[in-house]
Design a protein around this motif. Sequence first.
Motif, short mmCIF file in Angstrom:
data_model
loop_
_atom_site.label_atom_id
_atom_site.label_comp_id
_atom_site.label_asym_id
_atom_site.label_seq_id
_atom_site.Cartn_x
_atom_site.Cartn_y
_atom_site.Cartn_z
N GLY A 1 32.40 41.07 46.65
CA GLY A 1 32.58 41.11 48.09
C GLY A 1 32.68 39.74 48.74
N GLY A 2 32.62 38.67 47.95
CA GLY A 2 32.72 37.33 48.51
C GLY A 2 31.44 36.80 49.10
N GLU B 1 37.24 36.71 38.84
CA GLU B 1 38.33 36.13 38.07
C GLU B 1 39.40 35.50 38.95
OE1 GLU B 1 40.08 38.93 35.43
OE2 GLU B 1 38.53 38.71 33.89
N ASP B 2 39.72 36.14 40.06
CA ASP B 2 40.79 35.64 40.91
C ASP B 2 40.31 34.58 41.90
OD1 ASP B 2 39.26 37.24 42.50
OD2 ASP B 2 40.90 38.44 43.31
N ALA B 3 39.09 34.09 41.74
CA ALA B 3 38.55 33.06 42.62
C ALA B 3 37.90 31.95 41.80
CB ALA B 3 37.55 33.67 43.60
N THR C 1 35.48 44.14 34.74
CA THR C 1 36.88 44.45 35.02
C THR C 1 37.55 43.31 35.78
OG1 THR C 1 36.37 46.81 35.10
CG2 THR C 1 38.45 46.09 36.11
N ASP C 2 36.89 42.79 36.80
CA ASP C 2 37.45 41.71 37.60
C ASP C 2 36.49 40.53 37.74
OD1 ASP C 2 35.60 43.10 39.06
OD2 ASP C 2 36.86 43.38 40.83
N LEU C 3 35.49 40.47 36.87
CA LEU C 3 34.53 39.37 36.88
C LEU C 3 34.57 38.63 35.55
CD1 LEU C 3 31.36 41.00 38.52
CD2 LEU C 3 33.04 39.51 39.63
N SER C 4 34.54 37.32 35.60
CA SER C 4 34.38 36.51 34.40
C SER C 4 32.89 36.25 34.20
CB SER C 4 35.12 35.18 34.54
OG SER C 4 36.51 35.38 34.64
N ALA C 5 32.48 36.07 32.95
CA ALA C 5 31.06 35.83 32.67
C ALA C 5 30.92 34.97 31.43
CB ALA C 5 30.31 37.15 32.49
#
Length: 262
Positions: A52-53, A183-185, A67-71
């Motif tokens: 959510g930023g 991932e997109d940030a 799914t949309d998070l890097s770790a």
Amino acid sequence: MTGSEIPPSFRLAYVPGVTPTKWVRIWNERLPEIPLTLVAVTAAEASDVLRGGGADAGFVRLPIDRTDLSAIPLYTETTVVVIPKDHIAAAVDEVSAEDLADDIVLHTHDEPRDWERPPGRPPNARPRPARRPPGGPPGELVAAGVGLLVVPQSLARLHHRKDLTYRPVTDAPESRVALSWPEDATTDMVEDFIGIVRGRTVNSSRGRTATPPQPKQRKRPDAGDARRKPAAGKSGGKTPRGGSGGPKGGKGGKGGKPRRRS
């Protein structure tokens, strides 16, 4: 700076039990112009805060939906059971899940671990997520005899009370801590913080804070040395006129008969 411009800042989320002090200190030393703000979150809400930023990056407990998070996994923690000091398990150095079969065992929302079979008997309701300062509701429930608490060791320290102790659970899954971000940030600031966590130095070749290597300068010869060194193929001393530098009286020099002594 116009009114629409926002000065840069970095927001770092962290779950209970994680102590980001060392990394924050290094950030402040290397990037003092960019303030770092800490955001305390529970393990259950950490992923949603990142998506959510609400934070640029965060220390989370695995597993999470990637799914949309890097770790980047950082380290693992021993799982322990928090018990009253007068509990029978306090007499031994470690316990197994089977040893806790007759006890009510509390599981907080701060520990979303995958158990094949959770130890002990389940309580009627799960306790609330752990919050700072130490000694929150879960610790009070253990001290009151409501049940035992199975958590990572750092959370056991967070719940520390004089009337409580903890013991390792030998066959429990370990808790893994990771640094995560959307991932997109993956911004320059995120890359900078990844470098700090991974132990890169300020002169590392990666990241914005790296100092580019300077070209080596060729050493200029000393002017005095140049004057002292003769050119190739030339003698270092003066030669007499007329040819060779041999002794006088030889060929090419003034000749004559030697005088007789009377």
